[in-house]
Design an enzyme around this catalytic site. Structure first.
Site, PDB file in Angstrom:
ATOM      1  N   ASP A  13       0.795  -1.241   0.000  1.00 13.16           N
ATOM      2  CA  ASP A  13       0.000   0.000   0.000  1.00 13.16           C
ATOM      3  C   ASP A  13       0.826   1.291   0.000  1.00 13.16           C
ATOM      4  OD1 ASP A  13      -1.970  -1.905   0.181  1.00 13.16           O
ATOM      5  OD2 ASP A  13      -2.906  -1.115   1.994  1.00 13.16           O
ATOM      6  N   LYS A 111      -6.910  -4.954  -3.118  1.00 17.47           N
ATOM      7  CA  LYS A 111      -7.674  -5.501  -1.994  1.00 17.47           C
ATOM      8  C   LYS A 111      -8.636  -4.465  -1.437  1.00 17.47           C
ATOM      9  CE  LYS A 111      -3.939  -4.410   1.104  1.00 17.47           C
ATOM     10  NZ  LYS A 111      -4.693  -3.338   1.778  1.00 17.47           N
ATOM     11  N   CYS A 156      -2.213  -2.815   7.445  1.00 23.32           N
ATOM     12  CA  CYS A 156      -2.052  -3.719   6.306  1.00 23.32           C
ATOM     13  C   CYS A 156      -0.745  -4.511   6.324  1.00 23.32           C
ATOM     14  CB  CYS A 156      -2.240  -2.948   5.010  1.00 23.32           C
ATOM     15  SG  CYS A 156      -3.962  -2.380   4.837  1.00 23.32           S
TER      16      CYS A 156
END
Ligand code: VGL
Ligand code: ZN
Length: 210
Positions: A13, A111, A156
């Site tokens: 991310d 995701k 994450c």
């Protein structure tokens, strides 16, 4: 450690909305870009994740009237922190950091794509039953160890590292190449859970074998 063909670098991310000026800026998040690039050169297998929510996603505070960002609520699958709107599919905030330079990355896992389910983990969505397919991909490629960097340590990155262990991989988090959000002690809790699960805590220098 000196990465080999059985190691993958998972870059989590590293997207504009998590950087300075972004919708969900992680403190000092920009600092992960340079180490991620440096690490990337050491690995033949590189996988990127991209938080990728539809408008009106269940993890957005704006989807729950009367709720504020960083409140926690119960959804069908359990507790969910509510976030500012971030990483909306196809918007500039969802783009990778402009300075991220990993052209040899072989896979991008998107995701959090389903409207009602969040996914911090690169392996398993927040309902804890829907796989992303990453474990199968890595197994088919002969990967046995997952080395993680990116954002955010306590969400994450942490969830992905724990799920890597649950899926039977060795896992290591590169501490100088991650930054956390730290909500109500979440950063210390995440490191505690990772260490207890056998996730190694490394530095970029240690990965380089320096
Ligand atoms: C993340 C909160 C919401 C992360 C993603 O990348 O850690 N955190 N969505
Ligand atoms: Zn998200």
């Amino acid at each position: 450690m000196r990465p080999t063909g059985t190691d993958v670098l998972l870059v989590v991310d590293v997207q504009r909305d998590f950087l300075l000026g972004g919708a969900l800026a992680v403190p000092d998040g920009d600092a992960v870009v340079a180490p991620a690039n440096r690490l990337g050169r050491l690995f033949s297998h590189v996988v990127l994740t991209q938080d990728w929510h539809p408008p009106g996603h269940a993890s957005f505070a704006t989807s729950h009237p009367g709720r504020q960002p960083f409140d926690s609520i119960d959804l069908s699958y359990g507790p969910q922190v509510l976030w500012p709107e971030h990483c909306v599919q196809g918007t500039p905030g969802a783009d990778f950091a402009p300075g991220l330079d990993l052209p040899h990355a072989g896979l991008v896992i998107r995701k959090g794509c389903r409207p009602g389910i969040d996914s911090y983990s690169a392996f398993l969505e927040a309902d804890r039953t829907t796989p992303t397919g990453l474990a199968g991909y890595l197994r088919e490629r002969g990967v046995t160890r997952v080395v993680l960097c990116g954002l955010a340590t306590d969400y994450c990155v942490g969830w992905s590292a724990l799920d890597a262990r649950r899926a039977g991989f060795s896992a290591a988090v590169v501490e100088d190449a991650v930054r956390g959000i730290d909500l109500g002690g979440s950063l210390a809790r995440a490191w505690g859970e990772m260490v207890a699960a056998g996730v190694e805590r490394m530095t970029t220098d240690a990965v380089r074998g320096a």
